[in-house]
Design an enzyme around this catalytic site. Structure first.
Site, PDB file in Angstrom:
ATOM      1  N   MET A  26       0.959  -1.036   0.013  1.00 33.32           N
ATOM      2  CA  MET A  26       0.024  -0.023  -0.022  1.00 33.32           C
ATOM      3  C   MET A  26       0.867   1.179   0.118  1.00 33.32           C
ATOM      4  SD  MET A  26      -3.454  -0.795   1.980  1.00 33.32           S
ATOM      5  CE  MET A  26      -2.826  -0.687   3.508  1.00 33.32           C
ATOM      6  N   LEU A  29       6.885   3.119   1.375  1.00 32.22           N
ATOM      7  CA  LEU A  29       7.736   1.995   1.408  1.00 32.22           C
ATOM      8  C   LEU A  29       8.746   2.098   2.422  1.00 32.22           C
ATOM      9  CD1 LEU A  29       8.105   1.118  -2.436  1.00 32.22           C
ATOM     10  CD2 LEU A  29       6.303   0.353  -0.655  1.00 32.22           C
ATOM     11  N   HIS A  33       9.492  -3.229   3.118  1.00 39.12           N
ATOM     12  CA  HIS A  33       9.036  -3.848   1.822  1.00 39.12           C
ATOM     13  C   HIS A  33      10.209  -3.849   0.805  1.00 39.12           C
ATOM     14  CE1 HIS A  33       5.921  -0.646   3.148  1.00 39.12           C
ATOM     15  NE2 HIS A  33       4.954  -1.839   2.857  1.00 39.12           N
ATOM     16  N   GLN A  57     -10.579  -2.570   2.474  1.00 48.39           N
ATOM     17  CA  GLN A  57     -10.016  -3.336   3.674  1.00 48.39           C
ATOM     18  C   GLN A  57      -9.811  -2.107   5.053  1.00 48.39           C
ATOM     19  OE1 GLN A  57      -6.228  -4.228   1.753  1.00 48.39           O
ATOM     20  NE2 GLN A  57      -5.135  -3.778   3.473  1.00 48.39           N
ATOM     21  N   GLN A 151      -2.653 -12.190   7.936  1.00 57.01           N
ATOM     22  CA  GLN A 151      -2.857 -11.979   6.486  1.00 57.01           C
ATOM     23  C   GLN A 151      -2.384 -12.997   5.613  1.00 57.01           C
ATOM     24  OE1 GLN A 151      -2.746  -7.963   4.646  1.00 57.01           O
ATOM     25  NE2 GLN A 151      -0.529  -8.607   4.087  1.00 57.01           N
ATOM     26  N   VAL A 174      10.913  -7.224   9.440  1.00 59.63           N
ATOM     27  CA  VAL A 174      11.880  -6.379   9.506  1.00 59.63           C
ATOM     28  C   VAL A 174      11.808  -5.324  10.661  1.00 59.63           C
ATOM     29  CG1 VAL A 174      13.628  -4.889   8.198  1.00 59.63           C
ATOM     30  CG2 VAL A 174      12.488  -6.679   7.092  1.00 59.63           C
ATOM     31  N   SER A 183       6.661  -0.469  10.060  1.00 58.96           N
ATOM     32  CA  SER A 183       5.287  -0.646   9.308  1.00 58.96           C
ATOM     33  C   SER A 183       4.984   1.105   8.761  1.00 58.96           C
ATOM     34  CB  SER A 183       4.585  -0.711  10.491  1.00 58.96           C
ATOM     35  OG  SER A 183       3.157  -0.165  10.325  1.00 58.96           O
TER      36      SER A 183
END
Ligand code: PAF
Length: 280
Positions: A26, A29, A33, A57, A151, A174, A183
């Protein structure tokens, strides 16, 4: 790197490719990612990434509107890393040209618990968009981070049950040097909250140490972790000890006999909700 915004352009770029490796995101980054992209590169060619903030979502009172959108910055990061061949960045009308009335609904015992309980509809939205993205990209491999543990399990289960020809690979979470899982939502933390945030992982590590030391009372393990966080001002949705294979609660015997387990948590610091997990 080619940046495409429509499904038609994407298909033109990928025509005849049978070994594409895909990383759906999404955006906003971070190095977590980028690690997924690197892993993708080891397992397929070309690497395709997507950036799409999927309204489906997000619940009505969640952070869809304030979710960070940093496409130009993300493109620069991907260009520097040189792992991605095509970036698919559709807008909402490209992904949802008409109201999405066909939806994937994961089974209640997997998609209705934990995140699915606290964010009703979340896994319907995730599964539906992941299926659509798979249909656009037609990858042979897709990489997901273990930070979103449930998920990952939902996507794996969907691929199994629909016999999708996509191999799902999991990348370890990570973390920053102080343990905080990377995040996109960490961007919402104030400096004080950022300083407190690593406690979430530290609490899971303490709970794991208890299990390793022979504690088998699940309710006690979960309760003391919840209490420790609550005392420090966290608003805890859950801290639970579950079986890795199906996210069901383990019995005391299973804990004792070394069943593979996972601690999962979701808790809010101020208005920011963080999730994390730790396998045992
Ligand atoms: O994990 C995410 O970033 C999203 O849930 C995903 C898989 C890209 C679907 O929108």
């Amino acid at each position: 790197m080619k940046v495409v915004h429509t499904i038609e352009e994407l298909r033109d770029q990928l025509r005849g490719q049978l070994r594409a490796a895909f990383v759906p995101t999404m955006g906003h980054l971070h190095p977590g990612h980028l690690a997924l992209m690197r892993m993708a590169r080891q397992h397929g060619d070309p690497v395709v990434a997507s950036i799409f903030v999927n309204r489906l979502q997000f619940g009505p009172n969640e952070d869809f509107d304030r979710y960070p959108r940093t496409l130009q910055d993300d493109i620069e990061k991907l260009e520097r890393e040189r792992d991605v061949y095509v970036l698919f960045a559709p807008n909402e009308s490209e992904m949802y040209p008409e109201p999405q009335s066909f939806r994937i609904q994961p089974p209640e015992d997997l998609g209705g618990i934990l995140e699915g309980h606290f964010r009703p509809g979340f896994f319907d939205g995730v599964s539906t968009v992941v299926l659509k993205l798979f249909s656009c990209v037609q990858p042979s491999v897709a990489v997901f981070g273990k930070k979103d543990y449930q998920q990952l399990m939902v996507v794996r289960s969907m691929c199994r049950q629909f016999q999708l020809p996509v191999r799902i690979l999991a990348h370890e979470t990570v973390r920053d040097t102080d343990g905080l899982a990377l995040s996109s939502r960490n961007a919402f933390l104030s400096p004080q909250e950022r300083a407190e945030a690593p406690r979430l992982y530290a609490t899971l590590q303490e709970a794991r140490a208890q299990v390793k030391a022979g504690r088998i009372d699940r309710a006690e393990i979960e309760g003391s972790a919840t209490e420790a966080l609550t005392r420090r001002g966290w608003n805890v949705d859950y801290v639970v000890l579950r079986r890795q294979r199906d996210l069901n609660a383990p019995t005391a015997e299973q804990i004792q006999q070394g069943e593979p387990l996972v601690l999962l948590t979701a808790a809010k610091l101020g208005t920011t909700r963080l999730i994390d997990n730790l396998e045992i």
